[in-house]
Design a protein around this motif. Structure first.
Motif, mmCIF file in Angstrom:
data_model
loop_
_atom_site.group_PDB
_atom_site.id
_atom_site.type_symbol
_atom_site.label_atom_id
_atom_site.label_comp_id
_atom_site.label_asym_id
_atom_site.label_seq_id
_atom_site.Cartn_x
_atom_site.Cartn_y
_atom_site.Cartn_z
ATOM 1 N N ILE A 140 46.784 32.246 29.736
ATOM 2 C CA ILE A 140 45.573 32.455 31.286
ATOM 3 C C ILE A 140 43.891 32.542 31.032
ATOM 4 N N TYR A 141 43.991 32.769 32.347
ATOM 5 C CA TYR A 141 42.199 32.433 32.344
ATOM 6 C C TYR A 141 41.839 33.738 32.402
ATOM 7 N N SER A 142 40.679 33.501 31.281
ATOM 8 C CA SER A 142 39.787 34.682 31.313
ATOM 9 C C SER A 142 38.487 34.946 32.064
ATOM 10 N N LEU A 143 38.681 35.623 33.082
ATOM 11 C CA LEU A 143 37.217 35.637 33.857
ATOM 12 C C LEU A 143 35.915 36.630 33.407
ATOM 13 N N VAL A 144 36.114 37.652 32.275
ATOM 14 C CA VAL A 144 34.810 38.196 31.377
ATOM 15 C C VAL A 144 34.940 36.733 30.449
#
Length: 371
Positions: A140-144
């Motif tokens: 899944i995408y990592s926004l940090v």
């Protein structure tokens, strides 16, 4: 004096070996095959496949941005302009290789079979994340910023202990390269000789900070200081990206340790749908990079090599149909009840979680009775 001269020659030779590499390029911006491309060969069949992936990825990106402007999505991070870097690299990996993206790897995700609805779900606020990473081998995408590089390094440590020849790839941008997490990941991967492929999409801007103000030494040169094998590639040349990634991945499989690829590319849009890039970059800069558009480049190559109008017309029709499905998928997304959150934080219930759930449901009930 002879000793001093020999020492000078030795130092100069060392400096030359760690100097900036010339970018690998197989197809020039005008679509012509370069000298390197002629030597290595450029597969027309592969070019057709990669071009299709790029066209569909850009169309989805355009539709998602339009949906955000219409209020259907809360935010959108565009991959516009970076299609060659993503498609060329992810298709050079095995389908079983695990990938850890950042937050704008939409083209790579589509290649791995992640559905448009799942890509948009998070940006609509309908779910914490949009898909199960296991089937697509795509996290899944990592926004940090940059945290995914440490996730990839830890995952690779597990793969190494299991004795597989899996390559673990992770994407990040030039701005993230200045983060501590990313540098820690470089160090841990190198000291452990872990099978990690670090792929930097240097799109020239860390939001509004240009690359030259972020670092005085190119990232692929800095990589040597960590003990990483490093490559420098034209990120708008999909065939060069595919070739370099294939080589780097095979070297890692053969026990060569972690590697870094710096792909020089450009984001045509803002950092996100909330960003106005005209406030910090010039029209001349945008025009110069537009002339290096990755889709225009590979299309010119295909036309030059005998691919006719029928192919491009059929692909345009496929893209139109795909665009309709993207819009419908977005509008069909429904948010889960907020109380479902309590079922997805921990694998098993524990007392504080049970109490929080009960308090929240009691609050909802009280609100309902007041209405």
């Amino acid at each position: 004096m002879a000793h001093a001269s020999a020492l000078t020659d030795l130092i100069d030779d060392h400096r030359a070996r760690v100097d900036e590499q010339e970018m690998v390029q197989l197809i020039a911006p005008d679509g012509q095959v370069t000298e390197v491309g002629t030597k290595l060969g450029v597969s027309l069949e592969l070019a057709l496949e990669l071009y299709r992936h790029m066209v569909l990825a850009r169309r989805m990106d355009q539709e998602a941005l339009a949906l955000q402007r219409q209020g259907e999505l809360s935010l959108w991070l565009m991959s516009w302009g970076q299609e060659a870097a993503q498609v060329g690299s992810v298709t050079a990996l095995r389908p079983t290789d695990m990938v850890f993206p950042s937050y704008r790897e939409h083209a790579a995700a589509l290649c791995r079979g992640v559905a448009p609805a799942d890509l948009m779900r998070q940006w609509k606020g309908a779910a914490h994340s949009g898909w199960d990473p296991a089937p697509a081998r795509f996290h899944i995408y990592s926004l940090v910023l940059g945290t995914q590089t440490l996730h990839a390094t830890g995952f690779a440590a597990g793969a190494a202990m299991e004795g597989t020849d899996e390559v673990v790839a992770t994407y990040f941008g030039d701005g993230a390269a200045s983060q501590g997490d990313v540098n820690e990941a470089f160090n841990w991967a190198a000291t452990g000789s872990l099978p990690v492929l670090f792929f930097c999409q240097n799109n020239q801007w860390a939001i509004s900070t240009p690359t030259e103000k972020q670092m005085s030494t190119p990232l692929h040169v800095r990589a040597a200081g960590f003990g990483l094998d490093a490559y420098h590639v034209d990120g708008n040349d999909v065939m060069a990206v595919h070739a370099v990634t294939s080589h780097a991945a095979q070297r890692i499989r053969d026990g060569g340790g972690p590697a870094l690829i710096e792909a020089q590319t450009y984001r045509f849009g803002g950092h996100s749908s909330s960003d106005d890039p005209t406030r910090y970059r010039s029209e001349d800069e945008l025009a110069a990079w537009t002339a290096r558009d990755p889709l225009t480049r590979i299309e010119s190559f295909l036309r030059e090599n005998g691919v006719g109008a029928d192919y491009f017309d059929a692909l345009a029709a496929e893209a139109d149909t795909f665009a309709v499905s993207v819009r419908e998928a977005c509008r069909d997304l429904e948010s889960s009840p907020l109380e479902d959150l309590f079922d997805r934080v921990y694998a098993d219930d524990h007392q504080p979680l049970v109490e929080e759930r009960e308090a929240y449901l009691a609050h909802l009930s009280a609100l309902g009775s007041e209405a």
